[in-house]
Design an enzyme around this catalytic site. Structure first.
Site, PDB file in Angstrom:
ATOM      1  N   TRP A  88      -1.246  -6.894  -6.809  1.00 56.96           N
ATOM      2  CA  TRP A  88      -1.477  -5.931  -7.896  1.00 56.96           C
ATOM      3  C   TRP A  88      -0.219  -5.119  -8.216  1.00 56.96           C
ATOM      4  O   TRP A  88       0.069  -4.823  -9.374  1.00 56.96           O
ATOM      5  CB  TRP A  88      -2.670  -5.033  -7.591  1.00 56.96           C
ATOM      6  CG  TRP A  88      -3.012  -4.095  -8.710  1.00 56.96           C
ATOM      7  CD1 TRP A  88      -3.166  -2.749  -8.633  1.00 56.96           C
ATOM      8  CD2 TRP A  88      -3.262  -4.446 -10.097  1.00 56.96           C
ATOM      9  NE1 TRP A  88      -3.473  -2.231  -9.878  1.00 56.96           N
ATOM     10  CE2 TRP A  88      -3.538  -3.250 -10.787  1.00 56.96           C
ATOM     11  CE3 TRP A  88      -3.251  -5.646 -10.822  1.00 56.96           C
ATOM     12  CZ2 TRP A  88      -3.816  -3.206 -12.161  1.00 56.96           C
ATOM     13  CZ3 TRP A  88      -3.526  -5.607 -12.196  1.00 56.96           C
ATOM     14  CH2 TRP A  88      -3.798  -4.410 -12.845  1.00 56.96           C
ATOM     15  N   ASN A  89       0.575  -4.770  -7.193  1.00 57.20           N
ATOM     16  CA  ASN A  89       1.806  -4.018  -7.481  1.00 57.20           C
ATOM     17  C   ASN A  89       2.766  -4.859  -8.297  1.00 57.20           C
ATOM     18  O   ASN A  89       3.337  -4.400  -9.287  1.00 57.20           O
ATOM     19  CB  ASN A  89       2.493  -3.562  -6.200  1.00 57.20           C
ATOM     20  CG  ASN A  89       1.631  -2.577  -5.443  1.00 57.20           C
ATOM     21  OD1 ASN A  89       1.422  -1.456  -5.882  1.00 57.20           O
ATOM     22  ND2 ASN A  89       1.092  -2.999  -4.313  1.00 57.20           N
TER      23      ASN A  89
ATOM     24  N   HIS B 211       3.064 -14.014  -7.083  1.00 58.98           N
ATOM     25  CA  HIS B 211       1.780 -14.325  -6.446  1.00 58.98           C
ATOM     26  C   HIS B 211       0.669 -13.452  -7.024  1.00 58.98           C
ATOM     27  O   HIS B 211      -0.482 -13.575  -6.637  1.00 58.98           O
ATOM     28  CB  HIS B 211       1.899 -14.130  -4.936  1.00 58.98           C
ATOM     29  CG  HIS B 211       1.992 -12.685  -4.516  1.00 58.98           C
ATOM     30  ND1 HIS B 211       2.849 -11.783  -5.109  1.00 58.98           N
ATOM     31  CD2 HIS B 211       1.335 -11.978  -3.559  1.00 58.98           C
ATOM     32  CE1 HIS B 211       2.717 -10.596  -4.522  1.00 58.98           C
ATOM     33  NE2 HIS B 211       1.804 -10.689  -3.591  1.00 58.98           N
TER      34      HIS B 211
ATOM     35  N   HIS C  25       0.839  -1.212   0.000  1.00 62.61           N
ATOM     36  CA  HIS C  25       0.000   0.000   0.000  1.00 62.61           C
ATOM     37  C   HIS C  25       0.866   1.252   0.000  1.00 62.61           C
ATOM     38  O   HIS C  25       0.595   2.211  -0.705  1.00 62.61           O
ATOM     39  CB  HIS C  25      -0.941  -0.007   1.215  1.00 62.61           C
ATOM     40  CG  HIS C  25      -2.047  -0.991   1.050  1.00 62.61           C
ATOM     41  ND1 HIS C  25      -3.348  -0.633   0.805  1.00 62.61           N
ATOM     42  CD2 HIS C  25      -2.039  -2.350   1.045  1.00 62.61           C
ATOM     43  CE1 HIS C  25      -4.098  -1.710   0.671  1.00 62.61           C
ATOM     44  NE2 HIS C  25      -3.323  -2.777   0.823  1.00 62.61           N
TER      45      HIS C  25
ATOM     46  N   ASP D  35      -6.019   5.952   1.371  1.00 66.43           N
ATOM     47  CA  ASP D  35      -5.985   4.556   0.969  1.00 66.43           C
ATOM     48  C   ASP D  35      -7.382   3.959   1.140  1.00 66.43           C
ATOM     49  O   ASP D  35      -8.029   4.162   2.178  1.00 66.43           O
ATOM     50  CB  ASP D  35      -4.989   3.859   1.916  1.00 66.43           C
ATOM     51  CG  ASP D  35      -4.637   2.452   1.493  1.00 66.43           C
ATOM     52  OD1 ASP D  35      -5.550   1.708   1.102  1.00 66.43           O
ATOM     53  OD2 ASP D  35      -3.451   2.115   1.575  1.00 66.43           O
TER      54      ASP D  35
ATOM     55  N   GLU E 210       4.147  -4.095 -11.948  1.00 67.52           N
ATOM     56  CA  GLU E 210       5.596  -3.946 -12.134  1.00 67.52           C
ATOM     57  C   GLU E 210       6.084  -4.874 -13.250  1.00 67.52           C
ATOM     58  O   GLU E 210       6.869  -4.477 -14.097  1.00 67.52           O
ATOM     59  CB  GLU E 210       6.324  -4.225 -10.812  1.00 67.52           C
ATOM     60  CG  GLU E 210       6.088  -3.121  -9.792  1.00 67.52           C
ATOM     61  CD  GLU E 210       6.420  -3.529  -8.352  1.00 67.52           C
ATOM     62  OE1 GLU E 210       7.061  -4.580  -8.155  1.00 67.52           O
ATOM     63  OE2 GLU E 210       6.036  -2.795  -7.432  1.00 67.52           O
TER      64      GLU E 210
ATOM     65  N   GLN F   9      -5.625 -11.620  -6.161  1.00 71.39           N
ATOM     66  CA  GLN F   9      -4.578 -12.284  -6.952  1.00 71.39           C
ATOM     67  C   GLN F   9      -5.107 -13.238  -8.045  1.00 71.39           C
ATOM     68  O   GLN F   9      -4.600 -13.212  -9.172  1.00 71.39           O
ATOM     69  CB  GLN F   9      -3.610 -13.024  -6.027  1.00 71.39           C
ATOM     70  CG  GLN F   9      -2.885 -12.099  -5.067  1.00 71.39           C
ATOM     71  CD  GLN F   9      -2.346 -12.823  -3.836  1.00 71.39           C
ATOM     72  OE1 GLN F   9      -2.297 -14.042  -3.798  1.00 71.39           O
ATOM     73  NE2 GLN F   9      -1.931 -12.068  -2.827  1.00 71.39           N
TER      74      GLN F   9
ATOM     75  N   THR G 192      -6.305   0.483  -4.623  1.00 74.89           N
ATOM     76  CA  THR G 192      -5.037  -0.204  -4.890  1.00 74.89           C
ATOM     77  C   THR G 192      -5.216  -1.541  -5.621  1.00 74.89           C
ATOM     78  O   THR G 192      -4.288  -2.338  -5.697  1.00 74.89           O
ATOM     79  CB  THR G 192      -4.264  -0.442  -3.572  1.00 74.89           C
ATOM     80  OG1 THR G 192      -5.125  -1.152  -2.679  1.00 74.89           O
ATOM     81  CG2 THR G 192      -3.828   0.850  -2.926  1.00 74.89           C
TER      82      THR G 192
HETATM   83  N1  UDP Z   1       8.913  -6.109  -3.197  1.00 71.01           N
HETATM   84  C1  UDP Z   1      10.224  -5.698  -3.058  1.00 71.01           C
HETATM   85  N2  UDP Z   1      11.185  -6.631  -2.811  1.00 71.01           N
HETATM   86  C2  UDP Z   1      10.936  -7.941  -2.726  1.00 71.01           C
HETATM   87  C3  UDP Z   1       9.586  -8.382  -2.874  1.00 71.01           C
HETATM   88  C4  UDP Z   1       8.605  -7.436  -3.113  1.00 71.01           C
HETATM   89  O1  UDP Z   1      10.527  -4.504  -3.152  1.00 71.01           O
HETATM   90  O2  UDP Z   1      11.867  -8.707  -2.503  1.00 71.01           O
HETATM   91  C5  UDP Z   1       7.863  -5.076  -3.435  1.00 71.01           C
HETATM   92  C6  UDP Z   1       7.289  -5.156  -4.821  1.00 71.01           C
HETATM   93  O3  UDP Z   1       8.088  -4.401  -5.706  1.00 71.01           O
HETATM   94  C7  UDP Z   1       5.878  -4.611  -4.641  1.00 71.01           C
HETATM   95  C8  UDP Z   1       5.548  -4.908  -3.175  1.00 71.01           C
HETATM   96  O4  UDP Z   1       6.772  -5.284  -2.549  1.00 71.01           O
HETATM   97  O5  UDP Z   1       5.838  -3.228  -4.889  1.00 71.01           O
HETATM   98  C9  UDP Z   1       4.559  -6.035  -3.006  1.00 71.01           C
HETATM   99  O6  UDP Z   1       3.297  -5.625  -3.367  1.00 71.01           O
HETATM  100  P1  UDP Z   1       2.236  -6.596  -4.034  1.00 71.01           P
HETATM  101  O7  UDP Z   1       0.975  -5.812  -4.262  1.00 71.01           O
HETATM  102  O8  UDP Z   1       2.791  -7.240  -5.232  1.00 71.01           O
HETATM  103  O9  UDP Z   1       2.031  -7.744  -2.966  1.00 71.01           O
HETATM  104  P2  UDP Z   1       1.645  -7.753  -1.391  1.00 71.01           P
HETATM  105  O10 UDP Z   1       2.907  -7.595  -0.654  1.00 71.01           O
HETATM  106  O11 UDP Z   1       0.683  -6.611  -1.161  1.00 71.01           O
HETATM  107  O12 UDP Z   1       1.033  -9.102  -1.229  1.00 71.01           O
END
Ligand code: UDP
Length: 455
Positions: free
Chosen positions: A349-350, A346, A18, A108, A354, A371, A130
């Site tokens: 969304w981020n 997994h 977030h 948020d 990415e 997911q 988000t």
């Molecule tokens: N991320 C990171 N390093 C890692 C693993 C994940 O910086 O080793 C970051 C990734 O770039 C993303 C965030 O953590 O921006 C994870 O967000 P996402 O929505 O994919 O998953 P969540 O953690 O919310 O399940």
């Protein structure tokens, strides 16, 4: 005193997935001339270093560690609502007689009570969603009585405006199994019930990515697409020095990853990461480990410290230079590296955005929340990867994993997948570049605040 026009407080939920997009939004707004301040909890303030954006604490009622000290999800969210409303209100008032009084709160979507704070203070209130717009559209349909839960077998495949036909396993888990996730579903539905009361509803996506939906929903709902919220250096390069999100809850293993990647040929490495909240069953970890090993490809695997002990010792002893396991990394830097040819994700969304933004083919192993739907889109709509199938126990087996890796990296489909991935990268870049669809949407918002029209 010369007053600075346009001061936005951006309020984030204190989780990595977030803070990243909300902080990025704050940076975008600051780069366009607004003053932007990120509000987050006391115990996350110190994890944030962001150029051009102020950072201020508020309280969720658990100042020495947050969620993990709360007795339940419900209790945490309730405490955040009560203590958060009061301390957010105080923060906004703190700026009242400064050179830059706050005239807008962007919050948020997990914190819907923030809209009341904005309304009581007479400033603009805008929500930031988000999830993908497609996921949001399902909640919107429920709120408007166009989709009723639970989804019964005769309703499947579900046909909803702007979306592909959806099976139960393609849907967000909060919708597929509403009874199991009632606390989260309740907050989500609360935010959708007040959606129209916001002055703006921002969503972290871009028009081309969800174009069918954008078309059919245009004029019906208030969503404004402003994404993807990825640091500028990886896309449009409009913001100088914006090379990472600027928030890390865990120390990234940086140089070692890059040095290791440097020794690998282009597009030869599978990058494996399951986000910030991943808890994977030991049995599943074992299958992934042997599947990666069996694929004979290089792999870089992020296993959080808390998960590390699930890795089989024989596996660790056998990987030598083929693989690298780290506890956290700078994901964007890794995805942007030419050695990476596949992202096993997994489908948070981020991470999904990415992967699309960096043009990397994806192997989806989704678990819950939004997911499964992101995974469905990745395979069937954007066609940038494949979904790995789980067996009746819900485990992705090593043989299936090896097959998916082959399909993405060397199989018949791999050229097409790569081509599509590059195409989406270009599309994401143009959305946020000067004059692109998301950039224009942000400009319109900034203009209203800069003109200094108070509510
Ligand atoms: N991320 C990171 N390093 C890692 C693993 C994940 O910086 O080793 C970051 C990734 O770039 C993303 C965030 O953590 O921006 C994870 O967000 P996402 O929505 O994919 O998953 P969540 O953690 O919310 O399940």
């Amino acid at each position: 005193m010369e007053k600075q026009r346009g001061h936005v407080i951006v309020l984030t939920y204190p989780a990595q997935g977030h803070i990243n997009p909300l902080l990025q939004f704050a940076k975008r707004l600051a780069s366009k001339g607004l003053k932007a301040t990120l509000a987050t909890t006391h115990y996350t303030v110190n994890s944030i270093r962001a150029g051009g954006v102020g950072v201020e604490p508020i309280s969720d009622g658990y100042d020495d560690g947050g969620f993990k000290h709360a007795p339940s999800v419900e209790a945490y969210l309730e405490s955040f609502k009560m203590v958060g409303s009061r301390t957010l209100n105080e923060l906004i008032l703190k700026f009242k007689h400064s050179a830059s009084p706050v005239n807008c709160l962007v919050y948020d979507s997990l914190l819907p009570w923030a809209l009341d704070v904005a309304k009581q203070l007479g400033i603009y209130g805008a929500v930031f969603l988000t999830n993908s717009a497609s996921v949001c559209s399902m909640y919107w349909q429920i709120e408007h009585g166009l989709l009723t839960l639970p989804v019964r077998p005769e309703m499947v495949p579900l046909s909803l405006p702007g979306l592909p036909p959806l099976g139960v396993s393609d849907m967000p888990s909060f919708i597929a199994q509403p009874a199991t996730h009632s606390a989260y579903l309740a907050v989500i539905m609360e935010k959708f019930s007040i959606l129209e009361q916001n002055d703006w509803v921002f969503v972290n996506t871009f028009e081309d990515l969800e174009s069918e939906l954008a078309k059919v929903m245009s004029g019906l709902w208030p969503l404004v697409m402003v994404g993807p919220m990825v640091p500028s250096a990886f896309l449009d390069q409009q913001i100088e020095g914006d090379t990472d999100y600027g928030a890390n809850f865990w120390e990234p293993v940086g140089d070692r990853c890059l040095r290791w990647l440097e020794t690998k040929p282009p597009k030869s490495v599978i990058y494996v990461a399951f986000g910030s909240m991943a808890e994977i069953a030991a049995k599943q970890v074992e299958e992934i480990a042997w599947g990666l090993k069996g694929s004979n490809k290089h792999f870089l695997w992020v296993m959080k410290e808390s998960e590390n002990e699930k890795l089989p010792v024989e596996f660790l002893n056998s990987i030598d230079e083929t693989g690298l396991v780290v506890t956290w990394c700078n994901q964007l830097e890794v995805l942007a590296h030419q050695a990476v040819g596949c992202f096993m994700t997994h489908c948070g969304w981020n991470s999904t955005l990415e992967g699309l933004s960096l043009g990397v083919p994806m192997l989806a192993m989704s678990r819950w929340s939004d997911q499964p739907m992101n995974a469905k889109f990745l395979e069937d709509v954007w066609r940038v990867g494949v979904r790995a199938k789980k067996d009746e126990e819900g485990i992705l087996r090593r043989e299936e994993l090896e097959m998916c890796i082959k399909e993405i990296m060397v199989g018949e489909k791999s050229d097409e997948i790569r081509k599509n991935a590059s195409m989406w990268r270009e599309s994401a870049k143009s959305a946020v570049s000067r004059g692109g669809s998301s950039d224009k949407n942000i400009d319109k918002f900034v203009e209203v605040l800069l003109v200094g029209r108070s509510k």
